[in-house]
Design a protein around this motif. Structure first.
Motif, PDB file in Angstrom:
ATOM      1  N   GLN A 290     -22.748  -9.422  41.130  1.00  0.00           N
ATOM      2  CA  GLN A 290     -22.997  -8.969  39.773  1.00  0.00           C
ATOM      3  C   GLN A 290     -21.683  -8.976  38.994  1.00  0.00           C
ATOM      4  O   GLN A 290     -20.729  -8.308  39.391  1.00  0.00           O
ATOM      5  N   ASN A 292     -19.642  -8.193  35.428  1.00  0.00           N
ATOM      6  CA  ASN A 292     -19.828  -7.324  34.271  1.00  0.00           C
ATOM      7  C   ASN A 292     -19.851  -8.119  32.970  1.00  0.00           C
ATOM      8  O   ASN A 292     -19.429  -9.282  32.914  1.00  0.00           O
ATOM      9  N   LYS A 337     -13.129  -5.909  42.190  1.00  0.00           N
ATOM     10  CA  LYS A 337     -13.713  -4.744  41.517  1.00  0.00           C
ATOM     11  C   LYS A 337     -13.677  -4.911  39.999  1.00  0.00           C
ATOM     12  O   LYS A 337     -14.605  -4.493  39.298  1.00  0.00           O
ATOM     13  N   ASP A 341     -19.690  -5.198  38.457  1.00  0.00           N
ATOM     14  CA  ASP A 341     -20.459  -4.424  37.477  1.00  0.00           C
ATOM     15  C   ASP A 341     -20.579  -2.956  37.863  1.00  0.00           C
ATOM     16  O   ASP A 341     -21.300  -2.203  37.213  1.00  0.00           O
ATOM     17  N   ASN A 342     -19.897  -2.544  38.928  1.00  0.00           N
ATOM     18  CA  ASN A 342     -19.943  -1.141  39.352  1.00  0.00           C
ATOM     19  C   ASN A 342     -18.886  -0.352  38.581  1.00  0.00           C
ATOM     20  O   ASN A 342     -17.682  -0.595  38.735  1.00  0.00           O
TER      21      ASN A 342
END
Length: 365
Positions: A290, A292, A337, A341-342
């Motif tokens: 995923q 962002n 990171k 999208d975390n």
């Protein structure tokens, strides 16, 4: 003992490496773009080819897989060409309406902003020249058309044929202790790209049907063609959706009086985008990676700057592969990171301050 270079030395070296990499990608665009598309197609067709290899020779399995893919592409091209033929049925009426709309727009601009008709024509010519430059960058070079007709199929066939040789190279080029990590990266990359591409194809088909149905209900001319084009543009994150809405709004403006249809189109497309972003993408585009929204927009624009329109479509799979690699290498995990999208609830500075505060309280007691 491993020697660590200071940041003021590492940063310029990294920047220089990025500049050289972008320069090479730009110069070798006509060679690398078809190679990149061929790699994605080969990864997509690999499961079918492997299944056929259980009963057929490898070369024959690859050829059958490519023929099936070619038939699908030809069928889609035939469908779109038939819709394009209908587009020119009422071209005279649309041309007359467009001329009237253009005249009214010029009069409004001159009255509201004081921009004369000659200045407006000059601005339109400059915009057209810029568009030609972008198109020319996309199709430039003697390999432009040749890449679609010849290079991509040949690259795809050879990549699938020499798949084992290429994989063995990646295993052998790294040391023995890193081979397990290399295998994990290759397996996860293949799975991520396959799920991403298959998911996008299914999502594009559903969005095309929803777009076309909405435009047919609203009576917009050439509804199916515009709906399919909108679904294809939707493959470009965030940017394509805006362009996709502009096309049916422009067609409705040319075809109908008033602004009711245009407002209904915007409302319908907004609803479709909501369904797409909140239901289709999470459920169907089941990629393991995923990215962002900020990185997606920036990487799409960078892809357009380096490789034109093909770069916009290739940028997301490319950055997804980079994230997989970053997540597997300890020194590069912060970059992974950053691409992901975390969103953490607290930043490290707050955590360090809290820990220092707790330590100080313990000392005081």
């Amino acid at each position: 003992m491993k020697k660590e270079f200071p940041f003021y030395i590492k940063a310029p070296v990294i920047m220089l490496g990025l500049v050289i990499a972008v320069f090479i990608l730009s110069v070798l665009r006509d060679i690398l773009v078809p190679l990149a598309f061929a790699t994605l197609i080969a990864i997509l067709l690999n499961p079918l080819s492997v299944r056929l290899e259980r009963k057929l020779p490898k070369i024959l399995s690859i050829m059958i897989s490519m023929i099936i893919a070619l038939l699908v592409v030809v069928g889609i091209a035939y469908f779109l060409s038939s819709q394009i033929a209908h587009f020119f049925d009422n071209v005279d009426a649309m041309k007359q309406k467009f001329t009237e709309l253009l005249y009214n727009t010029q009069a409004w601009l001159e009255k509201t902003f004081g921009i004369g008709s000659k200045k407006q024509v000059q601005m339109i010519k400059e915009a057209a020249n810029n568009s030609k430059a972008v198109i020319g960058q996309t199709l430039s070079g003697a390999l432009g058309i040749l890449s679609v007709v010849f290079l991509i199929p040949v690259y795809t066939f050879l990549i699938m044929l020499y798949k084992t040789l290429i994989l063995n190279f990646f295993y052998e080029v790294f040391s023995t202790e890193n081979q397990q990590k290399v295998g994990e990266i290759l397996a996860e990359t293949k799975a991520a790209i396959q799920s991403y591409i298959v998911g996008l194809l299914i999502e594009t088909g559903i969005v095309a049907v929803m777009n076309s149905c909405a435009l047919l209900i609203l009576g917009v001319p050439n509804a199916i063609l515009i709906g399919v084009i909108g679904a294809i543009l939707n493959l470009l994150p965030y940017i394509g959706g805006i362009i996709a809405i502009a096309l049916p709004v422009l067609m409705a403006t040319i075809s109908f009086d008033g602004y009711t249809t245009q407002l209904l189109i915007i409302a319908a497309y907004a609803l479709i985008q909501f369904i797409d972003n909140n239901l289709l993408v999470p459920k169907i585009v089941s990629s393991k990676v995923q990215i962002n929204a900020l990185v997606s927009i920036v990487i799409v624009l960078m892809g357009a700057a380096v490789w034109g329109v093909p770069g916009m479509f290739l940028s997301i799979p490319f950055i997804a592969v980079l994230k997989i690699i970053f997540d597997r290498i300890d020194e590069l995990k912060p970059w992974g990171k950053l691409l992901g999208d975390n969103i953490p609830t607290e930043h490290l500075g707050q955590l360090k301050r809290l820990r220092r505060g707790k330590t100080q309280v313990v000392k005081n007691t």
